[in-house]
Design a protein around this motif. Sequence first.
Motif, mmCIF file in Angstrom:
data_model
loop_
_atom_site.group_PDB
_atom_site.id
_atom_site.type_symbol
_atom_site.label_atom_id
_atom_site.label_comp_id
_atom_site.label_asym_id
_atom_site.label_seq_id
_atom_site.Cartn_x
_atom_site.Cartn_y
_atom_site.Cartn_z
ATOM 1 N N GLN A 160 0.838 -1.203 0.000
ATOM 2 C CA GLN A 160 0.000 0.000 0.000
ATOM 3 C C GLN A 160 0.870 1.248 0.000
ATOM 4 N N MET A 161 1.957 1.233 0.779
ATOM 5 C CA MET A 161 2.824 2.404 0.854
ATOM 6 C C MET A 161 3.402 2.758 -0.513
ATOM 7 N N CYS B 179 0.294 11.622 0.791
ATOM 8 C CA CYS B 179 0.586 10.222 1.131
ATOM 9 C C CYS B 179 0.017 9.869 2.498
ATOM 10 N N GLU B 180 0.211 10.755 3.452
ATOM 11 C CA GLU B 180 -0.284 10.526 4.816
ATOM 12 C C GLU B 180 -1.812 10.492 4.835
ATOM 13 N N HIS B 181 -2.433 11.304 4.002
ATOM 14 C CA HIS B 181 -3.898 11.304 3.905
ATOM 15 C C HIS B 181 -4.402 9.966 3.349
ATOM 16 N N MET B 182 -3.715 9.440 2.344
ATOM 17 C CA MET B 182 -4.144 8.187 1.714
ATOM 18 C C MET B 182 -3.809 6.967 2.571
ATOM 19 N N TYR C 252 1.921 6.732 7.028
ATOM 20 C CA TYR C 252 2.782 6.556 5.857
ATOM 21 C C TYR C 252 4.267 6.697 6.201
ATOM 22 N N GLY C 253 4.622 7.716 6.966
ATOM 23 C CA GLY C 253 6.032 7.955 7.306
ATOM 24 C C GLY C 253 6.651 6.776 8.043
ATOM 25 N N GLN C 254 5.912 6.180 8.958
ATOM 26 C CA GLN C 254 6.407 5.008 9.687
ATOM 27 C C GLN C 254 6.546 3.816 8.760
ATOM 28 N N TYR C 255 5.568 3.631 7.871
ATOM 29 C CA TYR C 255 5.655 2.518 6.918
ATOM 30 C C TYR C 255 6.854 2.686 5.983
ATOM 31 N N GLU C 256 7.108 3.916 5.573
ATOM 32 C CA GLU C 256 8.264 4.156 4.703
ATOM 33 C C GLU C 256 9.562 3.812 5.441
ATOM 34 N N PHE C 257 9.666 4.222 6.691
ATOM 35 C CA PHE C 257 10.848 3.892 7.486
ATOM 36 C C PHE C 257 10.983 2.376 7.657
ATOM 37 N N ASP C 258 9.881 1.721 7.996
ATOM 38 C CA ASP C 258 9.924 0.272 8.196
ATOM 39 C C ASP C 258 10.246 -0.469 6.899
#
Length: 164
Positions: free
Chosen positions: A117-118, A140-143, A147-153
């Motif tokens: 999804q990210m 991205c955060e709205h969708m 999102y930021g945490q998923y991108e980092f992970d």
Amino acid sequence: MPQLKKYLSAYSPTLQDKVRQLIAEGKLGQHLASKYPDRHAIQTDKALYAYTAELKQSYLRNAPPIDKVLYDGKLDVVHHALGLHTAISRIQGGKLKAKKEIRIASLFKATPPEFLQMIVVHELAHLKEREHNKAFYQLCEHMQPGYGQYEFDLRLYLTHREMQ
């Protein structure tokens, strides 16, 4: 550790040190597996197109239509990217037609649903915002809240994957 520079160089030294510690203790994979135990079932280009179209319909109704969405086995290697959005212009008759395509690296066939999804959200956001600016990340955060945490992970996942 070259993998840390490759995927985590934009993050704080303190955060990078925590990741180094997880790696040194052999716990990075365990950490990721406990946080993301599931794998998604979207394995075909047709299913990926439907998934992407559904997200687009939910959040970006006024964005241009997407003509093609597919997994691309060469994307990671050739373009040094995990996802790619393109607009291909062709002349048909006397008209110029632009077709929008989204390509997702094949490695996402075997990832947790949050990572797929990210990357789809990231590529869809480029339909509205070309640059990686504040408005892009807000979209991205709205969708995808978080999102930021998923991108980092995902960056942690890619680091772990390369170490294997």
